[in-house]
Design a protein around this motif. Structure first.
Motif, PDB file in Angstrom:
ATOM      1  N   ASP A  98     -10.280 -32.604  53.901  1.00 46.77           N
ATOM      2  CA  ASP A  98     -10.843 -33.119  52.627  1.00 46.77           C
ATOM      3  C   ASP A  98     -12.255 -32.800  52.596  1.00 46.77           C
ATOM      4  N   ASP A  99     -12.833 -33.038  53.667  1.00 49.84           N
ATOM      5  CA  ASP A  99     -14.521 -32.606  53.908  1.00 49.84           C
ATOM      6  C   ASP A  99     -14.586 -31.179  53.211  1.00 49.84           C
ATOM      7  N   ALA A 100     -13.696 -30.352  53.927  1.00 53.70           N
ATOM      8  CA  ALA A 100     -13.741 -28.835  53.358  1.00 53.70           C
ATOM      9  C   ALA A 100     -13.681 -28.650  51.927  1.00 53.70           C
ATOM     10  N   LYS A 140     -14.202 -30.693  49.530  1.00 57.01           N
ATOM     11  CA  LYS A 140     -15.291 -31.202  48.965  1.00 57.01           C
ATOM     12  C   LYS A 140     -16.486 -30.487  48.730  1.00 57.01           C
ATOM     13  N   ALA A 141     -16.624 -29.758  49.901  1.00 53.87           N
ATOM     14  CA  ALA A 141     -17.688 -28.792  49.979  1.00 53.87           C
ATOM     15  C   ALA A 141     -17.431 -27.559  49.172  1.00 53.87           C
ATOM     16  N   GLY A 142     -15.997 -27.022  49.092  1.00 55.71           N
ATOM     17  CA  GLY A 142     -15.624 -26.206  48.464  1.00 55.71           C
ATOM     18  C   GLY A 142     -15.920 -26.357  46.851  1.00 55.71           C
ATOM     19  N   GLU A 143     -15.868 -27.532  46.280  1.00 54.22           N
ATOM     20  CA  GLU A 143     -15.844 -28.058  44.836  1.00 54.22           C
ATOM     21  C   GLU A 143     -17.354 -27.920  44.870  1.00 54.22           C
ATOM     22  N   LEU A 144     -18.194 -28.380  45.685  1.00 53.34           N
ATOM     23  CA  LEU A 144     -19.698 -28.371  45.316  1.00 53.34           C
ATOM     24  C   LEU A 144     -20.302 -26.733  45.490  1.00 53.34           C
ATOM     25  N   ALA A 145     -19.658 -25.964  46.285  1.00 55.43           N
ATOM     26  CA  ALA A 145     -20.033 -24.562  46.179  1.00 55.43           C
ATOM     27  C   ALA A 145     -19.695 -24.035  44.959  1.00 55.43           C
ATOM     28  N   ALA A 146     -18.506 -24.372  44.477  1.00 52.68           N
ATOM     29  CA  ALA A 146     -18.078 -23.918  43.044  1.00 52.68           C
ATOM     30  C   ALA A 146     -18.932 -24.156  42.131  1.00 52.68           C
ATOM     31  N   GLN A 170     -23.550 -27.720  51.946  1.00 56.58           N
ATOM     32  CA  GLN A 170     -23.972 -28.019  53.087  1.00 56.58           C
ATOM     33  C   GLN A 170     -24.262 -29.449  53.571  1.00 56.58           C
ATOM     34  N   ASP A 171     -25.029 -30.071  52.865  1.00 61.07           N
ATOM     35  CA  ASP A 171     -25.452 -31.293  52.799  1.00 61.07           C
ATOM     36  C   ASP A 171     -24.098 -32.327  53.290  1.00 61.07           C
ATOM     37  N   ALA A 172     -23.248 -32.016  52.160  1.00 56.74           N
ATOM     38  CA  ALA A 172     -22.201 -32.777  52.319  1.00 56.74           C
ATOM     39  C   ALA A 172     -21.335 -32.748  53.905  1.00 56.74           C
ATOM     40  N   LEU A 173     -21.258 -31.563  54.430  1.00 57.13           N
ATOM     41  CA  LEU A 173     -20.624 -31.528  55.445  1.00 57.13           C
ATOM     42  C   LEU A 173     -21.288 -32.358  56.785  1.00 57.13           C
ATOM     43  N   VAL A 174     -22.672 -32.162  56.586  1.00 58.78           N
ATOM     44  CA  VAL A 174     -23.355 -32.606  57.817  1.00 58.78           C
ATOM     45  C   VAL A 174     -22.803 -34.264  58.022  1.00 58.78           C
ATOM     46  N   GLY A 175     -22.508 -34.817  59.229  1.00 54.87           N
ATOM     47  CA  GLY A 175     -22.321 -36.050  59.610  1.00 54.87           C
ATOM     48  C   GLY A 175     -20.685 -36.300  59.421  1.00 54.87           C
ATOM     49  N   THR A 176     -20.240 -35.201  58.827  1.00 54.54           N
ATOM     50  CA  THR A 176     -18.665 -35.425  58.758  1.00 54.54           C
ATOM     51  C   THR A 176     -18.084 -34.901  60.089  1.00 54.54           C
ATOM     52  N   LYS A 208     -13.145 -17.468  38.901  1.00 52.37           N
ATOM     53  CA  LYS A 208     -13.981 -17.080  40.079  1.00 52.37           C
ATOM     54  C   LYS A 208     -14.493 -18.434  40.717  1.00 52.37           C
ATOM     55  N   ARG A 209     -14.510 -19.451  39.896  1.00 48.90           N
ATOM     56  CA  ARG A 209     -15.155 -20.678  40.589  1.00 48.90           C
ATOM     57  C   ARG A 209     -13.913 -21.042  41.202  1.00 48.90           C
ATOM     58  N   ALA A 210     -12.784 -21.300  40.761  1.00 48.14           N
ATOM     59  CA  ALA A 210     -11.692 -21.627  41.626  1.00 48.14           C
ATOM     60  C   ALA A 210     -11.404 -20.781  42.876  1.00 48.14           C
ATOM     61  N   VAL A 211     -11.967 -19.494  42.749  1.00 54.24           N
ATOM     62  CA  VAL A 211     -11.941 -18.769  43.932  1.00 54.24           C
ATOM     63  C   VAL A 211     -12.629 -19.137  44.982  1.00 54.24           C
ATOM     64  N   VAL A 212     -14.094 -19.330  44.387  1.00 54.79           N
ATOM     65  CA  VAL A 212     -15.133 -19.917  45.623  1.00 54.79           C
ATOM     66  C   VAL A 212     -14.649 -21.227  46.269  1.00 54.79           C
ATOM     67  N   LYS A 213     -14.276 -22.103  45.388  1.00 56.58           N
ATOM     68  CA  LYS A 213     -13.840 -23.279  45.820  1.00 56.58           C
ATOM     69  C   LYS A 213     -12.610 -23.309  47.129  1.00 56.58           C
ATOM     70  N   VAL A 214     -11.781 -22.337  46.869  1.00 51.02           N
ATOM     71  CA  VAL A 214     -10.837 -22.302  47.826  1.00 51.02           C
ATOM     72  C   VAL A 214     -11.366 -21.369  48.991  1.00 51.02           C
ATOM     73  N   LEU A 215     -12.027 -20.233  48.633  1.00 50.15           N
ATOM     74  CA  LEU A 215     -12.327 -19.276  49.950  1.00 50.15           C
ATOM     75  C   LEU A 215     -13.417 -20.362  50.815  1.00 50.15           C
ATOM     76  N   THR A 216     -14.283 -21.210  50.058  1.00 47.71           N
ATOM     77  CA  THR A 216     -15.125 -21.994  50.857  1.00 47.71           C
ATOM     78  C   THR A 216     -14.683 -23.001  51.826  1.00 47.71           C
ATOM     79  N   SER A 217     -13.593 -23.366  51.157  1.00 43.69           N
ATOM     80  CA  SER A 217     -12.717 -24.555  52.018  1.00 43.69           C
ATOM     81  C   SER A 217     -12.095 -23.659  53.245  1.00 43.69           C
ATOM     82  N   ARG A 218     -11.634 -22.565  53.051  1.00 41.20           N
ATOM     83  CA  ARG A 218     -10.956 -21.741  53.890  1.00 41.20           C
ATOM     84  C   ARG A 218     -11.913 -21.230  55.113  1.00 41.20           C
TER      85      ARG A 218
END
Lengths: 295, 163
Positions: free
Chosen positions: A246-248, A250-256, A235-241, A272-282
């Motif tokens: 690329d931002d999405a 990066k947030a996906g990686e942080l969510a994973a 969440q924090d990484a997205l604010v201000g962008t 499952k971490r890989a799935v979280v990364k992709v789903l969060t970004s999408r």
């Protein structure tokens, strides 16, 4: 499969239901849609002595907007959420969520309230409601002036697997979701092995924008921890962008990184971490698209 | 043993029964009422073989207690046929919508709910509508055609009725 024996109660008012819970104590369970509870009872994973059926409390069956807030009554069925024009138009993330829960027959009876009150981290509404900063309204015993009501912030509601902040004598009566404010969008993405299955993982994203800049973000995850997981760093990484791809990502990686999946028949921890990364970004990119007026 | 006296309407006929609180609706229908068209498949809320209409809404009767149907109206596959077969039943026959036939009663009850709410569904909407019903023969192609047959037939009847 036959459930264990129990006594069935069908109160005709909320007060009567609360009185029953008070009298029966920890031996009673509330029966709403029943599509988590009854299967558990058939498997004898739950053997309550008493069931308090609140299906007769039709005054808890509503979806409506109040000043600045969407109110979902505890007995609103998933199918009602799925078909509501108000939801499709203003809260598409809730439609995203409802329509991937189980199957249409289950959704005809399953309730939004039950999906949350059950406290199962594999359920889909919990993560969505965390991302949306919802509140849970509960009612318990109390005097006439103090009707025993209290409101619980969603971040304080889920305590562990199948454990919530609800006391034994309390009933979840309403879920309150803040109305979208200004330029905003939200989406829920889930990966399931087949129709009706619990999520391998799911991701909810809610974005607010000030012009083209993200001013607030809510990110939460399904079935990758003992409770729905709020991915604060993402969440924090997205604010201000401007929420670029690329931002999405990066947030996906942080969510994973924030997720705590356990390897099981739905996949390994790594998968499952890989799935979280992709789903969060999408989910983030879909939320951005909706904030820009898309659907 | 906790029991209740319940009265409900099944396929237009009022029935009263003394049932255990824990009795599932599907067992009331099959065992107490001897209406064995409603099937028990998985018994775990997945397969939809036990689908019936409860006050017009399609539900899995293995996941509803009989006491919850007190005062309400249940429709099973036996209630579909009038003087002639229901267009859905006819559709399954005409389009080869069944192989072993085990899922068929549930498929028809779910499709009834779908067509009652959406008389002219697209193929996608039909597939979505029956996604809570599993066919282990994997005969979905013809099941979809059967529902389309019924949809066309019902609309023709409505148009004729309107003239």
């Amino acid at each position: 499969m036959i459930p264990g024996s129990f006594n069935y109660h069908a109160p005709s008012s909320l007060d009567e239901a609360i009185k029953l819970l008070e009298d029966l104590g920890e031996d009673a369970k509330i029966l709403a849609g029943g599509h988590s509870l009854i299967p558990m009872m058939k498997l004898r994973l739950a053997e309550p002595d008493h069931l308090v059926d609140i299906n007769g409390l039709s005054d808890l069956d509503y979806i409506r907007e109040d000043v600045g807030v969407l109110c979902i009554g505890a007995m609103a069925r998933e199918s009602a959420l799925e078909k509501s024009e108000l939801i499709a138009e203003k809260y598409p993330i809730l439609k995203d969520t409802s329509e991937v829960i189980a199957d249409p027959l289950v959704r005809n009876l399953a309730t939004v309230g039950g999906n949350i009150a059950h406290g199962d981290p594999a359920n889909d509404h919990p993560a969505t409601m965390v991302a949306l900063d919802a509140e849970v309204v509960v009612r318990g015993p109390g005097g006439l002036l103090d009707s025993g009501g209290r409101t619980i912030a969603i971040d304080d509601f889920f305590r562990g697997p199948l454990m919530t902040a609800l006391a034994e004598n309390e009933i979840l009566t309403e879920i309150r979701v803040p109305c979208p404010n200004g330029k905003s969008g939200a989406a829920y993405k889930k990966l399931e092995r087949k129709v009706g299955d619990y999520a391998i993982a799911g991701a909810a994203a809610v974005l607010n924008f000030d012009g083209d800049t993200c001013s607030k973000a809510g990110i939460a995850l399904t079935n990758v921890g003992p409770t729905p997981v709020r991915a604060s760093e993402a969440q924090d990484a997205l604010v201000g962008t401007s929420v670029s791809q690329d931002d999405a990502d990066k947030a996906g990686e942080l969510a994973a990184a924030a997720s705590q999946p356990v390897g099981d028949h739905r996949g390994s921890e790594e998968y499952k971490r890989a799935v979280v990364k992709v789903l969060t970004s999408r989910a983030i990119m879909k939320a951005k698209e909706r904030a820009a007026g898309g659907n | 043993m906790a029991t209740q006296s319940i009265t409900l309407t099944i396929n237009g006929e009022s029935r009263t029964a003394e049932v255990e609180d824990r009795l599932l609706l599907v067992h009331l229908i099959r065992d107490n009422c001897a209406l064995t068209g409603t099937h028990i498949g998985c018994d775990t809320t997945h397969c939809g073989a036990c689908t019936v209409l409860l006050d017009g809404t399609a539900v899995k009767s293995c996941t509803v207690f009989a006491v919850q149907a007190n005062g309400r109206e249940v429709t099973t596959i036996e209630g579909m046929e009038g003087e002639t077969l229901h267009p859905l039943q006819e559709g399954f026959m005409e389009e080869h919508g069944l192989q072993c036939g085990f899922c068929t009663p549930g498929m028809i009850m779910s499709s009834k709910h779908l067509l009652d709410h959406n008389p002219n569904p697209t193929e996608d909407e039909i597939r979505w509508g029956i996604s809570g019903n599993l066919c282990r023969c994997t005969g979905y192609q013809n099941i979809v055609k059967a529902v389309q047959h019924a949809s066309n037939k019902l609309q023709e009847t409505t148009e004729e009725g309107g003239e």
